[in-house]
Design a protein around this motif. Structure first.
Motif, PDB file in Angstrom:
ATOM      1  N   GLY A 150      68.213  65.554  67.313  1.00  0.00           N
ATOM      2  CA  GLY A 150      69.305  65.984  68.170  1.00  0.00           C
ATOM      3  C   GLY A 150      70.117  67.050  67.470  1.00  0.00           C
ATOM      4  N   ASN A 151      71.052  67.626  68.192  1.00  0.00           N
ATOM      5  CA  ASN A 151      71.934  68.626  67.577  1.00  0.00           C
ATOM      6  C   ASN A 151      72.612  67.998  66.368  1.00  0.00           C
ATOM      7  OD1 ASN A 151      71.200  69.993  69.862  1.00  0.00           O
ATOM      8  ND2 ASN A 151      73.257  70.172  70.697  1.00  0.00           N
ATOM      9  N   GLY A 152      72.617  68.734  65.262  1.00  0.00           N
ATOM     10  CA  GLY A 152      73.298  68.247  64.064  1.00  0.00           C
ATOM     11  C   GLY A 152      72.502  67.260  63.232  1.00  0.00           C
ATOM     12  N   THR A 153      71.196  67.225  63.416  1.00  0.00           N
ATOM     13  CA  THR A 153      70.359  66.351  62.592  1.00  0.00           C
ATOM     14  C   THR A 153      69.467  67.197  61.684  1.00  0.00           C
ATOM     15  OG1 THR A 153      68.634  66.197  64.305  1.00  0.00           O
ATOM     16  CG2 THR A 153      70.282  64.441  64.252  1.00  0.00           C
ATOM     17  N   PHE A 154      69.017  66.559  60.615  1.00  0.00           N
ATOM     18  CA  PHE A 154      68.022  67.161  59.741  1.00  0.00           C
ATOM     19  C   PHE A 154      66.651  66.646  60.131  1.00  0.00           C
ATOM     20  CE2 PHE A 154      71.208  67.439  56.057  1.00  0.00           C
ATOM     21  CZ  PHE A 154      71.319  68.820  56.141  1.00  0.00           C
ATOM     22  N   LEU A 155      65.678  67.532  60.120  1.00  0.00           N
ATOM     23  CA  LEU A 155      64.270  67.160  60.173  1.00  0.00           C
ATOM     24  C   LEU A 155      63.756  67.351  58.756  1.00  0.00           C
ATOM     25  CD1 LEU A 155      63.015  69.112  63.328  1.00  0.00           C
ATOM     26  CD2 LEU A 155      63.760  66.724  63.201  1.00  0.00           C
ATOM     27  N   HIS A 158      53.012  64.439  54.065  1.00  0.00           N
ATOM     28  CA  HIS A 158      51.673  64.763  54.565  1.00  0.00           C
ATOM     29  C   HIS A 158      51.650  66.027  55.432  1.00  0.00           C
ATOM     30  CE1 HIS A 158      53.232  62.552  58.078  1.00  0.00           C
ATOM     31  NE2 HIS A 158      52.425  63.337  58.752  1.00  0.00           N
ATOM     32  N   LEU A 159      52.793  66.584  55.770  1.00  0.00           N
ATOM     33  CA  LEU A 159      52.846  67.796  56.587  1.00  0.00           C
ATOM     34  C   LEU A 159      52.268  68.957  55.788  1.00  0.00           C
ATOM     35  CD1 LEU A 159      53.744  69.371  59.101  1.00  0.00           C
ATOM     36  CD2 LEU A 159      56.006  69.565  58.072  1.00  0.00           C
ATOM     37  N   TRP A 214      60.711  75.065  68.705  1.00  0.00           N
ATOM     38  CA  TRP A 214      59.736  74.201  69.339  1.00  0.00           C
ATOM     39  C   TRP A 214      59.894  74.325  70.843  1.00  0.00           C
ATOM     40  CZ3 TRP A 214      62.470  73.071  65.009  1.00  0.00           C
ATOM     41  CH2 TRP A 214      61.759  72.630  63.892  1.00  0.00           C
ATOM     42  N   GLY A 215      58.790  74.443  71.548  1.00  0.00           N
ATOM     43  CA  GLY A 215      58.811  74.488  73.006  1.00  0.00           C
ATOM     44  C   GLY A 215      58.952  73.097  73.595  1.00  0.00           C
ATOM     45  N   GLU A 216      58.991  73.043  74.887  1.00  0.00           N
ATOM     46  CA  GLU A 216      59.158  71.785  75.614  1.00  0.00           C
ATOM     47  C   GLU A 216      58.103  70.760  75.173  1.00  0.00           C
ATOM     48  OE1 GLU A 216      58.980  70.168  80.231  1.00  0.00           O
ATOM     49  OE2 GLU A 216      59.279  72.304  79.844  1.00  0.00           O
ATOM     50  N   GLY A 217      58.552  69.617  74.693  1.00  0.00           N
ATOM     51  CA  GLY A 217      57.672  68.521  74.302  1.00  0.00           C
ATOM     52  C   GLY A 217      57.014  68.670  72.940  1.00  0.00           C
ATOM     53  N   GLN A 218      57.076  69.843  72.332  1.00  0.00           N
ATOM     54  CA  GLN A 218      56.384  70.074  71.067  1.00  0.00           C
ATOM     55  C   GLN A 218      56.951  69.225  69.930  1.00  0.00           C
ATOM     56  OE1 GLN A 218      56.394  74.198  69.882  1.00  0.00           O
ATOM     57  NE2 GLN A 218      54.935  73.865  68.237  1.00  0.00           N
ATOM     58  N   LEU A 219      58.261  69.171  69.809  1.00  0.00           N
ATOM     59  CA  LEU A 219      58.856  68.364  68.743  1.00  0.00           C
ATOM     60  C   LEU A 219      58.624  66.873  69.015  1.00  0.00           C
ATOM     61  CD1 LEU A 219      60.333  68.241  66.086  1.00  0.00           C
ATOM     62  CD2 LEU A 219      62.499  68.442  67.323  1.00  0.00           C
ATOM     63  N   ASP A 220      58.649  66.467  70.271  1.00  0.00           N
ATOM     64  CA  ASP A 220      58.357  65.066  70.615  1.00  0.00           C
ATOM     65  C   ASP A 220      56.956  64.682  70.137  1.00  0.00           C
ATOM     66  OD1 ASP A 220      60.837  64.763  71.844  1.00  0.00           O
ATOM     67  OD2 ASP A 220      60.064  65.339  73.811  1.00  0.00           O
ATOM     68  N   PHE A 221      56.000  65.590  70.328  1.00  0.00           N
ATOM     69  CA  PHE A 221      54.634  65.346  69.870  1.00  0.00           C
ATOM     70  C   PHE A 221      54.607  65.201  68.349  1.00  0.00           C
ATOM     71  CE2 PHE A 221      50.664  67.035  68.134  1.00  0.00           C
ATOM     72  CZ  PHE A 221      49.750  66.158  68.697  1.00  0.00           C
ATOM     73  N   GLU A 222      55.308  66.094  67.646  1.00  0.00           N
ATOM     74  CA  GLU A 222      55.337  66.024  66.188  1.00  0.00           C
ATOM     75  C   GLU A 222      56.021  64.748  65.702  1.00  0.00           C
ATOM     76  OE1 GLU A 222      56.809  69.656  64.427  1.00  0.00           O
ATOM     77  OE2 GLU A 222      55.401  70.872  65.576  1.00  0.00           O
ATOM     78  N   MET A 223      57.017  64.294  66.437  1.00  0.00           N
ATOM     79  CA  MET A 223      57.680  63.038  66.077  1.00  0.00           C
ATOM     80  C   MET A 223      56.715  61.859  66.242  1.00  0.00           C
ATOM     81  SD  MET A 223      60.613  63.826  64.915  1.00  0.00           S
ATOM     82  CE  MET A 223      61.176  62.143  64.715  1.00  0.00           C
ATOM     83  N   ALA A 224      55.937  61.869  67.299  1.00  0.00           N
ATOM     84  CA  ALA A 224      54.950  60.804  67.524  1.00  0.00           C
ATOM     85  C   ALA A 224      53.898  60.802  66.418  1.00  0.00           C
ATOM     86  CB  ALA A 224      54.295  60.969  68.899  1.00  0.00           C
ATOM     87  N   TRP A 250      57.997  64.295  60.948  1.00  0.00           N
ATOM     88  CA  TRP A 250      59.368  64.484  60.484  1.00  0.00           C
ATOM     89  C   TRP A 250      60.103  63.169  60.298  1.00  0.00           C
ATOM     90  CZ3 TRP A 250      60.212  69.356  59.174  1.00  0.00           C
ATOM     91  CH2 TRP A 250      59.516  70.371  59.828  1.00  0.00           C
ATOM     92  N   ILE A 251      60.980  63.152  59.324  1.00  0.00           N
ATOM     93  CA  ILE A 251      61.949  62.080  59.122  1.00  0.00           C
ATOM     94  C   ILE A 251      63.269  62.650  59.612  1.00  0.00           C
ATOM     95  CG2 ILE A 251      63.153  60.674  57.406  1.00  0.00           C
ATOM     96  CD1 ILE A 251      60.558  61.208  55.613  1.00  0.00           C
ATOM     97  N   VAL A 252      63.994  61.912  60.432  1.00  0.00           N
ATOM     98  CA  VAL A 252      65.233  62.423  61.021  1.00  0.00           C
ATOM     99  C   VAL A 252      66.430  61.671  60.456  1.00  0.00           C
ATOM    100  CG1 VAL A 252      66.488  62.853  63.170  1.00  0.00           C
ATOM    101  CG2 VAL A 252      63.985  62.942  63.155  1.00  0.00           C
ATOM    102  N   THR A 253      67.460  62.428  60.109  1.00  0.00           N
ATOM    103  CA  THR A 253      68.714  61.831  59.659  1.00  0.00           C
ATOM    104  C   THR A 253      69.861  62.734  60.071  1.00  0.00           C
ATOM    105  OG1 THR A 253      69.871  60.806  57.793  1.00  0.00           O
ATOM    106  CG2 THR A 253      68.756  62.886  57.354  1.00  0.00           C
TER     107      THR A 253
END
Length: 182
Positions: free
Chosen positions: A4-9, A14-15, A125-135, A139-142
């Motif tokens: 979300g806005n204001g988060t770190f990826l 393994h990336l 990231w385009g629509e849904g692209q980051l969601d795919f990478e999260m799945a 990325w670790i989000v904080t």
């Protein structure tokens, strides 16, 4: 935690995308249409004065914001009253604003280097692209903090944030970039 806005990826060890190995990306915009952020820990050889001729005396570092739009210049800052037009991304941290006013403040020495950061390009990231990478657990989000956002130790930022998160994250800090070399 979700992006979300204001988060770190924070890139998982393994990336293996060369654009994002061991990076920390600060997300400034994240919604259903896509995401925009900036790599926080890749300083370039360029100084702001190299890129903006009117500011040739300004010796502020410039970071590689990401692989998209490398001909564009972006900035984060902590000067909401002095630099109008920025978007508050995190309490007290703004993305963009009136560059002409910023340039004037920079040339007069009224901007502290620890309260502003410049980027060539951005991460997008385009629509849904980051969601795919999260799945894919890419990325670790904080939640981001100004302490890490404006850190002068960008080379250790990835490790410092993971150590700060503690627990299992401390275990991956020393993971080799190439596990075959372990």
């Amino acid at each position: 935690m979700e992006p979300g806005n204001g988060t770190f990826l924070i890139a998982n060890p393994h990336l293996n995308d060369p654009n994002f190995i061991r990076t920390v990306v600060f997300l400034c915009e994240h919604d259903a249409t896509g995401s925009v952020g900036f790599v926080m820990n890749r300083k370039t050889i360029h100084r702001l004065g190299d890129l903006v001729p009117d500011l040739k005396e300004v010796d502020f570092p410039v970071y590689e914001g990401g692989p998209v739009g490398l001909d564009s210049l972006h900035f984060l800052h902590q000067y909401p009253a002095e630099i109008p037009g920025g978007k508050e991304v995190l309490r007290g941290v703004y993305w963009g604003g009136d560059f002409e006013i910023l340039a004037t403040l920079l040339s007069k020495g009224h901007i502290a280097p620890e309260k502003v950061r410049f980027f060539m390009g951005y991460s997008g990231w385009g629509e849904g692209q980051l969601d795919f990478e999260m799945a894919e657990k890419t990325w670790i989000v904080t939640r981001a903090t100004p302490e890490f956002l404006f850190s002068n130790d960008e080379k250790a930022l990835w490790k410092n944030i993971l150590n700060h998160l503690g627990g299992d994250y401390k275990l991956i800090v020393n993971a080799p970039i190439d596990p075959r070399m372990n």
